[in-house]
Design an enzyme around this catalytic site. Structure first.
Site, PDB file in Angstrom:
ATOM      1  N   PHE A 125       0.876  -1.179   0.000  1.00  0.00           N
ATOM      2  CA  PHE A 125       0.000   0.000   0.000  1.00  0.00           C
ATOM      3  C   PHE A 125       0.910   1.225   0.000  1.00  0.00           C
ATOM      4  CE2 PHE A 125      -2.224   3.078   2.846  1.00  0.00           C
ATOM      5  CZ  PHE A 125      -3.522   3.096   2.346  1.00  0.00           C
ATOM      6  N   THR A 128       2.059   6.928   1.820  1.00  0.00           N
ATOM      7  CA  THR A 128       2.885   7.923   2.507  1.00  0.00           C
ATOM      8  C   THR A 128       4.020   8.468   1.632  1.00  0.00           C
ATOM      9  OG1 THR A 128       2.412   6.836   4.588  1.00  0.00           O
ATOM     10  CG2 THR A 128       4.318   8.293   4.566  1.00  0.00           C
ATOM     11  N   GLY A 133       2.216  12.258   5.410  1.00  0.00           N
ATOM     12  CA  GLY A 133       2.033  11.032   6.201  1.00  0.00           C
ATOM     13  C   GLY A 133       0.717  11.129   6.940  1.00  0.00           C
ATOM     14  N   THR A 162       5.612  -0.742   3.597  1.00  0.00           N
ATOM     15  CA  THR A 162       5.757  -2.099   4.130  1.00  0.00           C
ATOM     16  C   THR A 162       5.713  -3.119   2.993  1.00  0.00           C
ATOM     17  OG1 THR A 162       4.758  -1.450   6.224  1.00  0.00           O
ATOM     18  CG2 THR A 162       4.732  -3.808   5.693  1.00  0.00           C
ATOM     19  N   HIS A 344      11.079  -7.650  34.508  1.00  0.00           N
ATOM     20  CA  HIS A 344      12.250  -8.493  34.227  1.00  0.00           C
ATOM     21  C   HIS A 344      13.557  -7.893  34.762  1.00  0.00           C
ATOM     22  CE1 HIS A 344       9.581 -10.685  31.530  1.00  0.00           C
ATOM     23  NE2 HIS A 344      10.534 -11.574  31.312  1.00  0.00           N
ATOM     24  N   GLY A 345      13.487  -6.676  35.276  1.00  0.00           N
ATOM     25  CA  GLY A 345      14.711  -6.047  35.768  1.00  0.00           C
ATOM     26  C   GLY A 345      15.747  -5.918  34.651  1.00  0.00           C
ATOM     27  N   GLY A 346      17.017  -6.064  34.994  1.00  0.00           N
ATOM     28  CA  GLY A 346      18.095  -5.927  34.002  1.00  0.00           C
ATOM     29  C   GLY A 346      17.963  -6.915  32.864  1.00  0.00           C
ATOM     30  N   GLU A 369      -0.592   3.623  10.259  1.00  0.00           N
ATOM     31  CA  GLU A 369      -2.053   3.613  10.074  1.00  0.00           C
ATOM     32  C   GLU A 369      -2.705   4.688  10.947  1.00  0.00           C
ATOM     33  OE1 GLU A 369      -3.882  -0.126   9.327  1.00  0.00           O
ATOM     34  OE2 GLU A 369      -1.996  -1.035   8.694  1.00  0.00           O
TER      35      GLU A 369
HETATM   36  C1  LIG Z   1       7.662   0.771   9.783  1.00  0.00           C
HETATM   37  C2  LIG Z   1       6.654   1.601   9.049  1.00  0.00           C
HETATM   38  C3  LIG Z   1       5.817   1.017   8.116  1.00  0.00           C
HETATM   39  C4  LIG Z   1       4.942   1.792   7.387  1.00  0.00           C
HETATM   40  N1  LIG Z   1       4.206   1.215   6.376  1.00  0.00           N
HETATM   41  C5  LIG Z   1       3.502   2.012   5.535  1.00  0.00           C
HETATM   42  C6  LIG Z   1       2.876   1.467   4.364  1.00  0.00           C
HETATM   43  O1  LIG Z   1       2.911   0.249   4.121  1.00  0.00           O
HETATM   44  N2  LIG Z   1       2.248   2.302   3.503  1.00  0.00           N
HETATM   45  C7  LIG Z   1       2.172   3.642   3.726  1.00  0.00           C
HETATM   46  O2  LIG Z   1       1.582   4.339   2.900  1.00  0.00           O
HETATM   47  N3  LIG Z   1       2.730   4.199   4.835  1.00  0.00           N
HETATM   48  C8  LIG Z   1       3.407   3.413   5.735  1.00  0.00           C
HETATM   49  N4  LIG Z   1       4.012   3.968   6.831  1.00  0.00           N
HETATM   50  C9  LIG Z   1       3.900   5.393   7.061  1.00  0.00           C
HETATM   51  C10 LIG Z   1       3.086   5.767   8.296  1.00  0.00           C
HETATM   52  O3  LIG Z   1       1.732   5.540   8.106  1.00  0.00           O
HETATM   53  C11 LIG Z   1       3.426   7.233   8.625  1.00  0.00           C
HETATM   54  O4  LIG Z   1       4.778   7.267   9.043  1.00  0.00           O
HETATM   55  C12 LIG Z   1       2.524   7.817   9.699  1.00  0.00           C
HETATM   56  O5  LIG Z   1       1.213   7.957   9.216  1.00  0.00           O
HETATM   57  C13 LIG Z   1       3.030   9.158  10.206  1.00  0.00           C
HETATM   58  O6  LIG Z   1       3.324  10.024   9.159  1.00  0.00           O
HETATM   59  P1  LIG Z   1       4.759  10.745   9.102  1.00  0.00           P
HETATM   60  O7  LIG Z   1       5.794   9.728   9.311  1.00  0.00           O
HETATM   61  O8  LIG Z   1       4.804  11.569   7.883  1.00  0.00           O
HETATM   62  O9  LIG Z   1       4.780  11.665  10.394  1.00  0.00           O
HETATM   63  P2  LIG Z   1       4.098  13.120  10.566  1.00  0.00           P
HETATM   64  O10 LIG Z   1       2.742  13.099   9.968  1.00  0.00           O
HETATM   65  O11 LIG Z   1       5.062  14.163  10.127  1.00  0.00           O
HETATM   66  O12 LIG Z   1       3.940  13.187  12.159  1.00  0.00           O
HETATM   67  C14 LIG Z   1       4.950  13.692  13.038  1.00  0.00           C
HETATM   68  C15 LIG Z   1       4.254  14.064  14.352  1.00  0.00           C
HETATM   69  O13 LIG Z   1       3.335  15.142  14.132  1.00  0.00           O
HETATM   70  C16 LIG Z   1       2.040  14.776  14.587  1.00  0.00           C
HETATM   71  N5  LIG Z   1       1.035  15.387  13.719  1.00  0.00           N
HETATM   72  C17 LIG Z   1       0.972  15.383  12.358  1.00  0.00           C
HETATM   73  N6  LIG Z   1      -0.110  16.034  11.938  1.00  0.00           N
HETATM   74  C18 LIG Z   1      -0.758  16.478  13.039  1.00  0.00           C
HETATM   75  C19 LIG Z   1      -1.954  17.222  13.269  1.00  0.00           C
HETATM   76  N7  LIG Z   1      -2.716  17.656  12.246  1.00  0.00           N
HETATM   77  N8  LIG Z   1      -2.303  17.492  14.537  1.00  0.00           N
HETATM   78  C20 LIG Z   1      -1.555  17.046  15.572  1.00  0.00           C
HETATM   79  N9  LIG Z   1      -0.422  16.335  15.429  1.00  0.00           N
HETATM   80  C21 LIG Z   1      -0.030  16.059  14.179  1.00  0.00           C
HETATM   81  C22 LIG Z   1       2.030  13.251  14.482  1.00  0.00           C
HETATM   82  O14 LIG Z   1       1.012  12.678  15.322  1.00  0.00           O
HETATM   83  C23 LIG Z   1       3.431  12.912  14.935  1.00  0.00           C
HETATM   84  O15 LIG Z   1       3.497  12.938  16.329  1.00  0.00           O
HETATM   85  C24 LIG Z   1       4.851   3.191   7.626  1.00  0.00           C
HETATM   86  C25 LIG Z   1       5.659   3.780   8.597  1.00  0.00           C
HETATM   87  C26 LIG Z   1       6.553   3.008   9.295  1.00  0.00           C
HETATM   88  C27 LIG Z   1       7.443   3.682  10.307  1.00  0.00           C
END
Ligand SMILES: Cc1cc2nc3c(=O)[nH]c(=O)nc-3n(C[C@H](O)[C@H](O)[C@H](O)COP(=O)(O)OP(=O)(O)OC[C@H]3O[C@@H](n4cnc5c(N)ncnc54)[C@H](O)[C@@H]3O)c2cc1C
Length: 392
Positions: A125, A128, A133, A162, A344-346, A369
């Site tokens: 999918f 992002t 994101g 992913t 579990h401690g250390g 998600e």
């Molecule tokens: C291991 C992994 C697997 C993933 N797999 C997929 C995948 O298969 N397909 C895919 O499309 N994506 C995937 N993602 C992406 C994932 O869904 C995004 O990383 C996630 O939605 C957060 O977006 P970002 O990383 O751009 O962080 P940001 O959106 O920049 O967020 C940074 C911080 O700002 C906060 N924030 C952002 N907007 C707001 C708002 N309007 N109000 C308040 N707080 C806010 C967030 O909560 C967070 O704390 C994956 C990510 C990881 C790490």
């Protein structure tokens, strides 16, 4: 469970087989998965044979046909071991697969869902992007019609995708026009991984979930035919992503409950046997209090997940409850895992101890998600909107 293609009796059999597979075949291999950063091929083959690559794909298209109420029971079993196992077939059943199940044309489903259900095709999918994101409506990947025909040309950059390193198919969200009063201007396309111009980056080095792989994917003048436009409509993409993600949140919540149960079981087993000054640490009331908090979180999470899945299947609530369940259960498992390390401690800080892995693995559940902040925004905004008479 009247709305499922699978009878309760058949489902209990699937659940029992999954539990046995997880606990007898995968749990003993957790260290190997961690060290090698891969799910061994024999476990992958076993999962394929069990139909796990297509458990949430309808039977008509070759899957097991579980509904979401059944899906969450399965997820609670899968959460009991390395989350990399579930991740291997998570995109086929979840975020990627459900876009096709819910919005694909019959031709698109016939072409892709069957090989996905068998595990011969892995679908990713791709939503992002850098800067898009939490707010995917700002995505910049573009799809434009080729002036001379019906083809689409896709250009853009996705990240953290992913299963990208093993994917055969990308479900790619791309802008076909600027957002306007008619919608977000985002369409979704089926893009084979071997299409010229698709470049999969190197595997990301992550904090946890060893064996589950992500990477960047870029699309450089990738040409696809009109038949690659999911649902045959340019206006489906954003809604398809939101619905698929909402459903996925219930599944992630269930996964969190399964992992919390494992962290609890590890904690109780350790507390009952490890001693200090000759006394089992589980005899100390402050340790019992930590276990009590873990157990309470697991019971509350399990009840919430089951109720949320029931309300999804009945159609009663597909917005607020999925976000509430994901928010509660993923925060809960973070606390339960933290307590597990404390109990579990250390030893809890050491690589070969399961709770150390769990502590790192579950951190992701609060990020993807939809982060916890985004879940709060969805819950709050929908409640206020409903109170203001905007409907649900
Ligand atoms: C291991 C992994 C697997 C993933 N797999 C997929 C995948 O298969 N397909 C895919 O499309 N994506 C995937 N993602 C992406 C994932 O869904 C995004 O990383 C996630 O939605 C957060 O977006 P970002 O990383 O751009 O962080 P940001 O959106 O920049 O967020 C940074 C911080 O700002 C906060 N924030 C952002 N907007 C707001 C708002 N309007 N109000 C308040 N707080 C806010 C967030 O909560 C967070 O704390 C994956 C990510 C990881 C790490």
């Amino acid at each position: 469970m009247t709305t499922s293609e699978v009878s309760d009796e058949d489902f209990q059999e699937i659940l029992a087989q999954t539990r046995t597979f997880v606990r007898t075949a995968v749990v003993p291999r957790e260290q190997e998965i961690l060290t090698d950063d891969r799910v061994p091929d024999d476990l992958r083959e076993h999962a394929k044979k069990m139909g796990l690559f297509g458990y949430a794909i309808p039977q008509e298209w070759g899957g097991l046909g579980l509904n979401l109420a059944q899906d969450v029971e399965l997820a609670m079993e899968l959460g009991y071991t390395s989350l990399a196992l579930r991740s291997m077939f998570g995109t086929n059943n979840g975020i990627a697969g459900q876009v096709l199940v819910g919005f694909g044309t019959d031709e698109q489903k016939a072409c892709w869902l069957e090989p996905m259900a068998t595990g011969d095709v892995v679908a990713s999918f791709a939503l992002t992007e850098p800067g898009a994101g939490s707010n995917p409506s700002g995505l910049r990947t573009k799809a434009v019609r080729d002036g001379s025909g019906d083809d689409w040309i896709i250009n853009g950059q996705k990240r953290f995708i992913t299963n990208a390193p093993t994917a055969n198919l990308f479900i790619v969200f791309a802008r076909t026009r600027p957002a306007d009063d008619d919608g977000a201007g985002i369409a979704v396309f089926l893009v084979p991984a071997d299409a010229p111009g698709v470049v999969v980056g190197t595997k990301d080095a992550k904090m946890g979930q060893e064996g589950a792989w992500t990477s960047d994917v870029s699309f450089d003048d990738v040409r696809v035919s009109a038949s690659a436009l999911i649902g045959g409509s340019e206006d489906i993409g954003y809604r398809a992503a939101m619905i698929s993600l909402a459903r996925g949140r219930v599944h992630i919540a269930a996964l969190a409950v399964g992992t919390a149960q494992r962290a609890l079981d590890e904690s109780v087993a350790y507390a009952a046997t490890a001693t200090q000054g000759g006394t089992p640490i589980g005899n100390f009331q402050l340790v019992q209090a930590m276990i009590a908090d873990q157990q309470t979180g697991v019971l509350a999470g399990r009840a919430l997940v089951r109720e949320t899945a029931r309300a999804w299947v009945s159609g009663e609530d597909r917005r607020i409850a999925p976000s509430a369940a994901k928010l509660f259960c993923t925060e809960m498992v973070g606390q339960v895992a933290d307590l597990a390390v404390q109990i579990h401690g250390g030893s809890g800080y050491m690589r070969e101890v399961p709770v150390e892995r769990i502590y790192r693995d579950v951190r992701l559940l609060r990020l993807y998600e939809g982060t916890s902040e985004i879940q709060r925004l969805i819950i709050g905004a929908n409640l206020v909107k409903a109170a203001q008479g905007d409907g649900k």
